[in-house]
Design an enzyme around this catalytic site. Structure first.
Site, PDB file in Angstrom:
ATOM      1  CG  LEU A 391      -1.936  -1.102   1.360  1.00  0.00           C
ATOM      2  CD1 LEU A 391      -2.417  -1.206   2.791  1.00  0.00           C
ATOM      3  CD2 LEU A 391      -3.107  -0.829   0.433  1.00  0.00           C
ATOM      4  CG  ASP A 392       1.445   5.614  -2.184  1.00  0.00           C
ATOM      5  OD1 ASP A 392       2.624   5.801  -1.859  1.00  0.00           O
ATOM      6  OD2 ASP A 392       0.648   6.535  -2.472  1.00  0.00           O
ATOM      7  CE  LYS A 393       3.516   9.002   4.135  1.00  0.00           C
ATOM      8  NZ  LYS A 393       2.633  10.205   4.163  1.00  0.00           N
ATOM      9  CB  THR A 394       1.072  10.397   0.112  1.00  0.00           C
ATOM     10  OG1 THR A 394       2.125  10.518   1.059  1.00  0.00           O
ATOM     11  CG2 THR A 394       0.391  11.737  -0.092  1.00  0.00           C
TER      12      THR A 394
END
Length: 706
Positions: A391-394
């Site tokens: 999962l990407d954060k931003t």
């Protein structure tokens, strides 16, 4: 059908969309074969209507009309066939000398009417040298007639006709969902010209036109609100069940429902290019595509029919001939010929052929209703085998927009005053952190004018408010021109430890307050991560380009135990590769643009919030139309359910075939039993596949629902 059309001279390619019932034909320039294409299709017993550059509504109407005519013809033919069978059965039990003649005549009529379409398709399959189930059924019926088994031949035709009708009605339900999507966009828009509403066909609305949307009406085009305020139900586009408040500047989608106030919307795209139209197009393409399992079944079926015909010939000829040669009493030719006919009927691959596509179409339709675009059945199969999600954060785990989270006054006990003076200075800066301060102040404080403003890149801003000098910026910037007390430094350290970006506001060189700003974690992130583990993920990891401290804080809030920070785009690709080597197939979830390399490198790229990004819709394998992370567990659960049901259908189809085939060879099965087993299995796998249209709750949803 598509193969028959491809045999025509000048036709380059032909593809029949199973989901929508649309035949797309590509032909050479100067060789217009459309009339011959129609003739070939009608010769096989199917209806066909031209569909030239249609709007979504025209296409929906044409498909509905074609499906209605097909179902009506099949219904009438099946009823007449059944009545003639009943007449033949009744006449056969009468005592009059001519009763047998009337009985046979009735059965012949039933075979001719009920089997007309099957016989025509059988002839077509012979012409194109692609033997199919219609040829098997035709041989069986003609063989039954040749040995005087008129009643059984008619029964075969009738039961087969009933099965085809039930399949048509069942599959129509899966197609209906796409037509319902198409019909969401109204046919007329109220275009505002010189202050007057003029009703105009939606196809005539061009970008820049302003359209009025009254309460209770659907938005006709994609656009942005220029006047009015209302709650808009966007569930057909994003899957979001709760209406979203819309006011000036907010975007709206064609097909969404205006639930309350009047809106004026400036069109940003023509109706044919709306998000709704693209969704319909992408879903139809996905339904028409073949999953790996389906391609395997298709290849198997192409070689299956010739083998079955050869087997039936062997059953009819070998035992009686071999028995005669050996002097054994294994039965006569007529008995084995009958058994061979049963073998032909029971071996029809109807259920096997339909087992996969009906499941894939149902699953893709279910996903689209939930606001998830799946680009094809292959991605559903991949989803069932994913064991690690990155999962990407931003913009994925977080909202992607910095927000003020903490206001800590130092000199005064007035958080509002601290926010007001900080916003006065921040209003003159375009930095994202400054924008967050301004947003937090809107509607909460009274702002003042700033003079002698100075923006110091990489540090902060300075200015005079009411003749008093103020400074707003990083702790290092403010500390360089003033003293930071130990208590202030402790507050700053505490905020930074939780991943906050810290601003210090100083008045005349004296710090008077600390502001904490963070890209807030989505409230559903932890629930989504738990849901992913519940649906069978072995590992969930967060990938981010942010610093270690912020990454740790966000991962902790989301319930993720492993994260990798300070990653450049190429580092994320390396991380995906490493995860694949360690855990197996990897799915990358990001915004579809900034994370494009990692999305492409993963086995299944999923774009978040794709309703706001044309690029995400076009490039991702799967697109979540809203920013709802809880769609992820539902999607992976759907992938696993789809593959499970596909294999249930395949195993059931093959098992029943072999069981009845064994009975047929031993003489324990009759023709009508064989066709009942074949037709019954076709209907069973269709209904089983259509279970995917029903939403299934994930473990997390079950818990929350009590």
């Amino acid at each position: 059908m598509a193969l028959s059309v491809q045999q025509l001279q000048g036709v380059v390619d032909a593809d029949l969309n199973f989901a929508s019932g649309i035949l797309a034909v590509e032909y050479e320039v100067g060789v217009d074969q459309r009339e011959r294409v129609r003739a070939v299709v009608r010769a096989s017993g199917l209806g066909i209507e031209p569909l030239i550059a249609p709007s979504a509504r025209q296409q929906s109407t044409a498909e509905a009309r074609g499906a209605w005519w097909t179902a009506r013809r099949q219904t009438v033919g099946t009823i007449v066939c059944g009545l003639l069978m009943l007449l033949g059965w009744t006449a056969g039990r009468a005592a009059e000398p001519a009763a047998d003649v009337w009985s046979v005549a009735a059965y012949v009529g039933a075979i001719a009417i009920g089997g007309a379409v099957v016989f025509r398709r059988a002839l077509t399959s012979i012409r194109v040298r692609s033997f199919d189930m219609n040829l098997l059924m035709t041989i069986a019926v003609l063989g039954a007639a040749a040995i005087g088994e008129w009643a059984e031949g008619a029964t075969v035709v009738f039961l087969f006709s009933v099965g085809r009708l039930l399949e048509t009605l069942s599959l129509a339900r899966t197609r209906r969902s796409i037509r319902e999507l198409m019909e969401l966009s109204p046919s007329v828009a109220h275009v505002v010209r010189h202050g007057v509403e003029v009703d105009t066909p939606v196809a005539g609305v061009v970008p820049g036109d302003v359209v009025a949307v009254r309460p209770g009406e659907r938005v006709p085009v994609d656009g942005s609100v220029v006047a009015g305020h209302s709650a808009v139900d966007e569930s057909p586009i994003t899957g979001e069940s709760t209406p979203v408040d819309k006011s000036t500047g907010d975007g709206v989608f064609a097909g969404s429902l205006n639930t309350s106030g009047r809106l004026e919307v400036r069109a940003t795209a023509p109706a044919a290019e709306s998000m709704l139209s693209r969704i319909v197009h992408l879903v139809e393409e996905a339904q028409a595509s073949r999953a790996p399992t389906q391609r395997l079944v298709d290849r198997f079926s192409r070689h299956y029919t010739p083998v079955v015909v050869a087997l039936a010939v062997a059953v009819a000829v070998v035992p009686p001939v071999l028995g005669a040669m050996l002097g054994a009493t294994w039965g006569g030719f007529e008995e084995w010929f009958y058994r061979a006919l049963v073998v032909l009927v029971v071996s029809c691959p109807c259920a096997l052929v339909i087992s996969t596509p009906v499941s894939i179409v149902s699953a893709i339709t279910r996903a689209s209703r939930d606001g998830v675009l799946v680009k094809g059945g292959a991605h559903l199969e991949t989803a069932s085998r994913i064991r690690v999600v990155a999962l990407d954060k931003t913009g994925t785990l977080t909202s992607g927009t910095p927000e003020v989270t903490d206001l800590v006054p130092i000199v005064d006990d007035d958080g509002a005053g601290l926010l007001a003076r900080a916003a006065d200075l921040a209003a003159h800066s375009n930095h994202p952190v400054a924008r967050a301060v301004v947003r937090a102040s809107e509607g909460r404080v009274v702002r003042s004018a700033v003079t002698a403003f100075e923006d110091v890149p990489g540090g902060g801003v300075r200015g005079a408010i009411g003749g008093v000098a103020y400074t707003l910026g990083s702790p290092a910037f403010v500390g360089s021109s003033g003293h930071l007390a130990d208590a202030t430094r402790e507050t700053i350290a505490e905020l930074e430890a939780t991943g906050r970006t810290v601003l210090v506001l100083a008045r005349g060189g004296l710090p008077i307050g600390v502001i904490g700003i963070a890209d807030t974690v989505r409230p559903e992130s932890r629930r989504a991560v738990e849901g992913l583990m519940d649906v069978g993920m072995r590992h969930v990891v967060m990938l981010t380009g942010d610093n270690e401290r912020t990454a740790a804080a966000v991962a902790g809030h989301a319930g993720i135990t492993e994260y990798r920070a300070r990653l450049l785009p190429r580092d994320k690709v390396d991380a995906v590769t490493a995860l694949r080597e360690e855990f197996g197939l990897v799915s990358m979830v990001g915004d579809g643009v900034n994370d494009a390399p990692a999305l492409a490198a993963s086995d299944l790229g999923i774009a978040m919030g794709a309703a706001g990004s044309d690029t995400a819709v076009e490039t991702a394998d799967v697109a979540l139309m809203s920013d709802d992370l809880t769609q992820l567990p539902r999607f992976f659960s759907l992938g696993r359910r789809t593959v499970a049901i596909v294999w249930q259908n395949i195993v059931l189809s093959v098992a029943v075939k072999f069981a009845v085939l064994a009975l047929a060879v031993t003489g324990s099965a009759t023709l009508w039993m064989a066709v009942f087993a074949d037709t019954g299995m076709s209907l069973l796998v269709t209904l089983n596949g259509m279970r995917l249209l029903i939403p299934a709750r994930t473990t997390q949803e079950s818990r929350s629902g009590g």
